[in-house]
Design a protein around this motif. Sequence first.
Motif, PDB file in Angstrom:
ATOM      1  N   ALA A 105      14.669  36.461  27.264  1.00  0.00           N
ATOM      2  CA  ALA A 105      15.741  37.189  27.934  1.00  0.00           C
ATOM      3  C   ALA A 105      16.285  38.333  27.082  1.00  0.00           C
ATOM      4  O   ALA A 105      16.793  39.314  27.599  1.00  0.00           O
ATOM      5  CB  ALA A 105      16.872  36.226  28.286  1.00  0.00           C
ATOM      6  N   ILE A 149      12.677  30.630  25.995  1.00  0.00           N
ATOM      7  CA  ILE A 149      13.447  31.125  27.134  1.00  0.00           C
ATOM      8  C   ILE A 149      14.488  32.126  26.667  1.00  0.00           C
ATOM      9  O   ILE A 149      14.646  33.205  27.238  1.00  0.00           O
ATOM     10  CB  ILE A 149      14.142  29.956  27.847  1.00  0.00           C
ATOM     11  CG1 ILE A 149      13.118  29.166  28.614  1.00  0.00           C
ATOM     12  CG2 ILE A 149      15.236  30.448  28.765  1.00  0.00           C
ATOM     13  CD1 ILE A 149      13.710  28.013  29.341  1.00  0.00           C
ATOM     14  N   PRO A 198      26.860  35.744  34.271  1.00  0.00           N
ATOM     15  CA  PRO A 198      26.590  35.331  32.890  1.00  0.00           C
ATOM     16  C   PRO A 198      25.427  36.081  32.245  1.00  0.00           C
ATOM     17  O   PRO A 198      25.501  36.400  31.056  1.00  0.00           O
ATOM     18  CB  PRO A 198      26.253  33.838  33.024  1.00  0.00           C
ATOM     19  CG  PRO A 198      26.891  33.396  34.290  1.00  0.00           C
ATOM     20  CD  PRO A 198      26.909  34.593  35.191  1.00  0.00           C
ATOM     21  N   HIS A 199      24.357  36.369  33.014  1.00  0.00           N
ATOM     22  CA  HIS A 199      23.220  36.999  32.333  1.00  0.00           C
ATOM     23  C   HIS A 199      23.547  38.412  31.864  1.00  0.00           C
ATOM     24  O   HIS A 199      23.038  38.856  30.840  1.00  0.00           O
ATOM     25  CB  HIS A 199      21.958  36.962  33.211  1.00  0.00           C
ATOM     26  CG  HIS A 199      22.013  37.796  34.445  1.00  0.00           C
ATOM     27  ND1 HIS A 199      22.418  37.300  35.659  1.00  0.00           N
ATOM     28  CD2 HIS A 199      21.709  39.089  34.653  1.00  0.00           C
ATOM     29  CE1 HIS A 199      22.358  38.262  36.558  1.00  0.00           C
ATOM     30  NE2 HIS A 199      21.930  39.357  35.984  1.00  0.00           N
ATOM     31  N   VAL A 222      11.088  28.691  32.253  1.00  0.00           N
ATOM     32  CA  VAL A 222      12.369  29.159  32.793  1.00  0.00           C
ATOM     33  C   VAL A 222      12.702  28.398  34.075  1.00  0.00           C
ATOM     34  O   VAL A 222      13.833  27.957  34.276  1.00  0.00           O
ATOM     35  CB  VAL A 222      12.322  30.684  33.065  1.00  0.00           C
ATOM     36  CG1 VAL A 222      13.545  31.127  33.848  1.00  0.00           C
ATOM     37  CG2 VAL A 222      12.219  31.454  31.759  1.00  0.00           C
ATOM     38  N   ALA A 236      23.187  27.274  35.342  1.00  0.00           N
ATOM     39  CA  ALA A 236      24.233  28.095  34.722  1.00  0.00           C
ATOM     40  C   ALA A 236      23.875  28.387  33.262  1.00  0.00           C
ATOM     41  O   ALA A 236      24.113  29.489  32.759  1.00  0.00           O
ATOM     42  CB  ALA A 236      25.579  27.381  34.811  1.00  0.00           C
ATOM     43  N   MET A 237      23.291  27.399  32.576  1.00  0.00           N
ATOM     44  CA  MET A 237      22.950  27.602  31.163  1.00  0.00           C
ATOM     45  C   MET A 237      21.838  28.639  31.027  1.00  0.00           C
ATOM     46  O   MET A 237      21.864  29.459  30.105  1.00  0.00           O
ATOM     47  CB  MET A 237      22.531  26.261  30.544  1.00  0.00           C
ATOM     48  CG  MET A 237      22.421  26.291  29.037  1.00  0.00           C
ATOM     49  SD  MET A 237      23.977  26.698  28.213  1.00  0.00           S
ATOM     50  CE  MET A 237      23.433  27.937  27.036  1.00  0.00           C
ATOM     51  N   VAL A 238      20.865  28.599  31.919  1.00  0.00           N
ATOM     52  CA  VAL A 238      19.785  29.593  31.870  1.00  0.00           C
ATOM     53  C   VAL A 238      20.368  30.992  32.044  1.00  0.00           C
ATOM     54  O   VAL A 238      20.013  31.926  31.335  1.00  0.00           O
ATOM     55  CB  VAL A 238      18.728  29.308  32.968  1.00  0.00           C
ATOM     56  CG1 VAL A 238      17.737  30.450  33.060  1.00  0.00           C
ATOM     57  CG2 VAL A 238      18.000  28.006  32.664  1.00  0.00           C
ATOM     58  N   SER A 239      21.307  31.088  32.970  1.00  0.00           N
ATOM     59  CA  SER A 239      21.957  32.367  33.210  1.00  0.00           C
ATOM     60  C   SER A 239      22.714  32.827  31.961  1.00  0.00           C
ATOM     61  O   SER A 239      22.667  34.010  31.598  1.00  0.00           O
ATOM     62  CB  SER A 239      22.900  32.197  34.398  1.00  0.00           C
ATOM     63  OG  SER A 239      23.595  33.360  34.654  1.00  0.00           O
ATOM     64  N   ALA A 240      23.368  31.886  31.279  1.00  0.00           N
ATOM     65  CA  ALA A 240      24.137  32.227  30.078  1.00  0.00           C
ATOM     66  C   ALA A 240      23.232  32.643  28.923  1.00  0.00           C
ATOM     67  O   ALA A 240      23.706  33.137  27.911  1.00  0.00           O
ATOM     68  CB  ALA A 240      25.021  31.056  29.665  1.00  0.00           C
ATOM     69  N   LEU A 241      21.927  32.417  29.055  1.00  0.00           N
ATOM     70  CA  LEU A 241      20.993  32.884  28.031  1.00  0.00           C
ATOM     71  C   LEU A 241      20.469  34.284  28.361  1.00  0.00           C
ATOM     72  O   LEU A 241      19.562  34.787  27.707  1.00  0.00           O
ATOM     73  CB  LEU A 241      19.820  31.913  27.894  1.00  0.00           C
ATOM     74  CG  LEU A 241      20.171  30.550  27.301  1.00  0.00           C
ATOM     75  CD1 LEU A 241      18.956  29.639  27.308  1.00  0.00           C
ATOM     76  CD2 LEU A 241      20.702  30.697  25.885  1.00  0.00           C
ATOM     77  N   GLY A 242      21.021  34.891  29.417  1.00  0.00           N
ATOM     78  CA  GLY A 242      20.657  36.270  29.707  1.00  0.00           C
ATOM     79  C   GLY A 242      19.575  36.421  30.759  1.00  0.00           C
ATOM     80  O   GLY A 242      18.996  37.491  30.908  1.00  0.00           O
ATOM     81  N   ILE A 243      19.284  35.336  31.486  1.00  0.00           N
ATOM     82  CA  ILE A 243      18.230  35.417  32.493  1.00  0.00           C
ATOM     83  C   ILE A 243      18.848  35.530  33.882  1.00  0.00           C
ATOM     84  O   ILE A 243      19.749  34.768  34.231  1.00  0.00           O
ATOM     85  CB  ILE A 243      17.302  34.187  32.394  1.00  0.00           C
ATOM     86  CG1 ILE A 243      16.499  34.289  31.100  1.00  0.00           C
ATOM     87  CG2 ILE A 243      16.369  34.114  33.606  1.00  0.00           C
ATOM     88  CD1 ILE A 243      15.709  33.076  30.764  1.00  0.00           C
ATOM     89  N   ASN A 244      18.356  36.485  34.649  1.00  0.00           N
ATOM     90  CA  ASN A 244      18.827  36.670  36.018  1.00  0.00           C
ATOM     91  C   ASN A 244      18.188  35.590  36.897  1.00  0.00           C
ATOM     92  O   ASN A 244      17.060  35.728  37.355  1.00  0.00           O
ATOM     93  CB  ASN A 244      18.456  38.072  36.497  1.00  0.00           C
ATOM     94  CG  ASN A 244      19.039  38.365  37.852  1.00  0.00           C
ATOM     95  OD1 ASN A 244      19.449  37.458  38.574  1.00  0.00           O
ATOM     96  ND2 ASN A 244      19.070  39.635  38.211  1.00  0.00           N
ATOM     97  N   ALA A 283      25.638  37.851  28.706  1.00  0.00           N
ATOM     98  CA  ALA A 283      24.773  37.445  27.594  1.00  0.00           C
ATOM     99  C   ALA A 283      24.028  38.650  27.038  1.00  0.00           C
ATOM    100  O   ALA A 283      23.944  38.839  25.817  1.00  0.00           O
ATOM    101  CB  ALA A 283      23.790  36.373  28.069  1.00  0.00           C
ATOM    102  N   ARG A 284      23.512  39.481  27.940  1.00  0.00           N
ATOM    103  CA  ARG A 284      22.747  40.643  27.471  1.00  0.00           C
ATOM    104  C   ARG A 284      23.632  41.681  26.805  1.00  0.00           C
ATOM    105  O   ARG A 284      23.161  42.473  25.994  1.00  0.00           O
ATOM    106  CB  ARG A 284      21.986  41.290  28.632  1.00  0.00           C
ATOM    107  CG  ARG A 284      20.791  40.466  29.028  1.00  0.00           C
ATOM    108  CD  ARG A 284      20.011  41.137  30.128  1.00  0.00           C
ATOM    109  NE  ARG A 284      19.118  40.188  30.774  1.00  0.00           N
ATOM    110  CZ  ARG A 284      18.482  40.427  31.917  1.00  0.00           C
ATOM    111  NH1 ARG A 284      18.651  41.576  32.520  1.00  0.00           N
ATOM    112  NH2 ARG A 284      17.677  39.525  32.431  1.00  0.00           N
TER     113      ARG A 284
END
Lengths: 236, 293
Positions: free
Chosen positions: A106, A102, A73-74, B173, B182-190, A77-78
Amino acid sequence: MTALLEVRGLSAHYGVIHALQGVDLDVGGEQVVALFGRNGVGKTTLVSAVMGMLRPTSGSVRFDGRELAGAPPHVIARAGIGLVPQGRRVFAALTVEENLGIAARAAAGDRAWTRERVYDLLPRLADRRRNRGHQLSGGEQQMLAIGRALLGNPRLLLLDEPSDGLAPRIVDDIVEVLAELRAEGIPALLVEQNLGMALRLADVVAIMTKGQIVYRATAAEFRADPETARTLLGVA
Amino acid sequence: MESLVGWLDANLISILNGVARGLLLFTMAVGLSLIFGLADVLNLAHGAVFLLGAYMAFQFAGDGTGFVVAVLAAVVLGVLLGGGLTAALRPISGRGHLDQALLTLGIAFVLSDIASIVWGNDFRSVPPPAFLRGSTNIVGHAYPTYRLAVIVVGLAIAGAVYALFERTQLGAVVRAAVEDRAMVSALGINVGRVLVAVFAIGSALAAFGGVIGGPVLAVNPGLDWEVLILALIVVVIGGLGSIKGAFAGALLIGQVQSLGVALVPQLAAFLLFGAMAVVLLVRPEGLFGDVTA
């Protein structure tokens, strides 16, 4: 012309359940595609699979020409896809400011969207910036979920039932915000149960049954054809 | 009022011991709690990391500089072990809690055995740094200076951990990922990288706790399981993934083990699990578990 998002033959499983059975869908240009379908036909599954939160078992998700199926997902998203998820999923223990921070952290590259710009678009959030996610009303949480997605500077938005559980007056506010984003030229895939709401924004309508897209037409064509809505969606 | 002052005076030593013990437990429990909250992994090797920290104290401590060396060695070791554990867990991240807990249990046994081969099975006592030996007068009571130092350093660590996780972007974070990874990941964070950082920080804290705990604990292979059980109780009492919870739970257990045992010695064997049972009956999610529920 190739669309910004091209989903081809996308399949996904939950255990043995074949939740997506070869979905084809284009979203792009400056259009809002409304995705309708009864409960449980796989709309949210499609959103999850495009976003990488559910690993597709086969098929392709091309975004701006780049294959993203199977990416985490990341990475997706990016690449420029912003998610406003079903149930909003704002971080309950974090303040509005932290929720937005947050997402801003990212985002890479040029900053089209900043916190200030999000607060301008969604002034309600500016008043609540020190409040925590669980202290917000449903409408405010929805605004926060939208603002959070915007801070990733998305070139495409996935909106999964943004009107869910909100009072009609609040739904109007959400429509207004989404209309502004549409005017900005950010294309969106809008999953909705609320047809009336979605048709105020949609250029294109797609309908899903049992894990497949079975209907695609312009919003005007869909409006002129109530029989389709009745047979595929069970609404008048 | 008079009687309260008298009671406090009579029990001051027990209370201070409880605070020192509680703060040591906090350094151990906070990592365990965050790792569980974030990764859903019950890291049973966390006690072994604490033990190795304590052996660093035994190995290097002696005078003041030795203690600094011990702290540095322990922190480096903690970071490496934390990173190693994340790497070891990655291939089985899709499997259930049991598989992951068993892997950490196996690693815990290996580390424990290594400690026993290197340092033997005897109880080792670690001298405090020279300038912290002796005792200090606290309202008429002589109290070991080193324990006071443990309290001061423990509070500073707790403050730093709180600031890191409640006041910084990285902390936000981590807290968000504890709620909805999963939501944190969907915001572009590894999130994988966040996990490595938390594992490393948590393990470094545990190893640091081992060093400063060295001079007040009997260091031996077996200490790792003792502190692990206590830390698990703290995490259960405080609430998973909560820093405030780990702090409150650690101080509570510290007092239960010190003041409680001093006041009702005949119940000593029951106090620890009794306290846990009471908290679970009143607040099953822990003192600071899930703010939204």
